[in-house]
Write a protein that holds these residues in place. Structure first.
Motif, short mmCIF file in Angstrom:
data_model
loop_
_atom_site.label_atom_id
_atom_site.label_comp_id
_atom_site.label_asym_id
_atom_site.label_seq_id
_atom_site.Cartn_x
_atom_site.Cartn_y
_atom_site.Cartn_z
N ALA A 25 30.91 -7.56 131.40
CA ALA A 25 31.04 -8.95 130.94
C ALA A 25 29.67 -9.56 130.65
O ALA A 25 29.48 -10.26 129.64
CB ALA A 25 31.77 -9.78 132.00
N ALA A 29 28.30 -10.69 126.93
CA ALA A 29 27.79 -12.04 126.72
C ALA A 29 26.39 -11.99 126.09
O ALA A 29 26.08 -12.76 125.17
CB ALA A 29 27.76 -12.81 128.04
N GLY A 245 43.54 -18.32 131.39
CA GLY A 245 43.21 -18.51 129.99
C GLY A 245 44.11 -19.53 129.31
O GLY A 245 43.66 -20.32 128.48
N THR A 263 35.61 -25.56 128.07
CA THR A 263 35.42 -24.45 127.14
C THR A 263 35.68 -24.88 125.70
O THR A 263 34.92 -24.52 124.79
CB THR A 263 36.35 -23.28 127.51
N MET A 276 29.34 -18.60 127.42
CA MET A 276 28.96 -17.37 128.11
C MET A 276 29.17 -17.50 129.61
O MET A 276 29.64 -16.56 130.28
CB MET A 276 27.50 -17.03 127.81
N VAL A 279 32.84 -17.12 130.40
CA VAL A 279 33.24 -15.70 130.31
C VAL A 279 32.89 -14.97 131.61
O VAL A 279 33.71 -14.22 132.16
CB VAL A 279 32.56 -15.02 129.11
N SER A 282 35.11 -16.21 134.52
CA SER A 282 36.48 -15.71 134.36
C SER A 282 36.57 -14.23 134.74
O SER A 282 37.53 -13.81 135.40
CB SER A 282 36.94 -15.89 132.90
N ALA A 283 35.56 -13.45 134.35
CA ALA A 283 35.54 -12.03 134.72
C ALA A 283 35.45 -11.87 136.24
O ALA A 283 36.11 -11.00 136.82
CB ALA A 283 34.37 -11.33 134.05
#
Length: 308
Positions: A25, A29, A245, A263, A276, A279, A282-283
């Motif tokens: 991830a 990014a 999401g 977001t 970024m 992301v 979230s990961a």
């Protein structure tokens, strides 16, 4: 191999793969930042107007005057320290911006997930191996639930329960957004769990339990449900990420604070550091949930504790 060693090995493998996911991830990014058309500094600044001094500070902070490999290593180091950069639209650190909003999104996601699980377990236990018309009725309802887009379901709920009946607040509420997110997830989980229950109810040990005089509901809950849960748990773990999401759309419809609205604002204003950061966060959440799912497997099925 002892059960304790097997469990420790399973956890170690999961942690190793989780680190690979997080590294991937971070790398994606970084690559996205440098593949975006235009000057990297302009991408980071987005639509903001900055002075030459601020522009020079950005180049220094991100090491943009260094070779690409050095920039990558520097970026990894910053992420490991929890430094996700600075939003030049919000004029604050990205970690601070995300931290102020992520609590509301997690609350919404967990509420929707809890609703979906309760509905799926209840409906599947009560309808598995029942008469054809009962199963057909609920299967039709589930098909409708899966087919309705989340944003459309949210609009319908908002129109009926808020504008027409006035039972829930128009903005900022929790119940209706959670229901909008939970509808398609609960429909799919119900279908999967019902199929697992129907296969399990044909197993010989179920007949043995019934022969001992155990009530039908007790057989379903105490014996069949536990054996039918594994595929559903796997799917449920994936759906946590889907729900997180989906919060982007639902939070916008219900004017609810959260990482989704953050977001969306970042994307429309080209605030790439925030995108970024979202992301990466979230990961991380996805990895944490999957580790918890693996541990839950061991609680559901003790046979996995001794598996090689």
């Amino acid at each position: 191999m002892t059960a304790r060693t097997s469990v420790a090995g399973r956890i170690a493998v999961r942690l190793a793969t989780s680190l690979l996911v997080l590294w991937g991830a971070v790398t994606v990014a970084f690559v996205a930042l440098h593949l975006t058309p235009g000057d990297v500094v302009d991408v980071l600044i987005g639509n903001s107007t900055v002075t030459p001094e601020v522009r020079a500070a950005i180049i220094s902070d991100y090491g943009l005057d260094q070779p690409l490999l050095v920039q990558y290593v520097t970026y990894l180091g910053r992420v490991l320290r929890g430094d996700l950069g600075r939003s030049y639209q919000l004029h604050q650190p990205v970690a601070e911006a995300i931290g102020s909003q992520i609590g509301a999104s997690i609350q919404l996601t967990l509420s929707a997930f809890a609703m979906a699980v309760v509905v799926a377990v209840t409906v599947s236990v009560l309808t598995a191996k029942r008469s054809r018309w009962i199963r057909g009725l609920f299967s039709g309802i589930e098909l409708v639930g899966v087919s309705i887009p989340t944003f459309w379901g949210g609009i319908l709920l908002l129109t009926f329960f808020s504008f027409t009946l006035g039972l829930f607040p128009v903005t900022g509420g929790l119940v209706l957004p959670a229901v909008a997110l939970a509808i398609p997830v609960s429909a799919i989980l119900t279908q999967v769990l019902r199929e697992g229950l129907e296969l399990t109810l044909d197993e010989p040990f179920i007949l043995t339990a019934r022969s001992r005089g155990m009530a039908d509901l007790a057989v379903r809950v105490r014996h069949a449900l536990r054996h039918a849960l594994l595929p559903t748990v796997t799917l449920a773990g994936w759906f946590v990420g889907v729900l997180f999401g989906g919060a982007v759309i639902v939070e916008e419809i219900f004017s609810r604070e959260g990482i989704g609205r953050l977001t969306l604002t970042a994307v429309t204003s080209k605030d790439l550091p925030v995108v970024m950061g979202v992301v990466l966060v979230s990961a991380t959440l996805y990895v944490v949930v999957n580790i918890m799912i693996d541990l839950f497997y061991l609680a559901i099925d003790p046979r996995l504790r001794g598996a090689r």
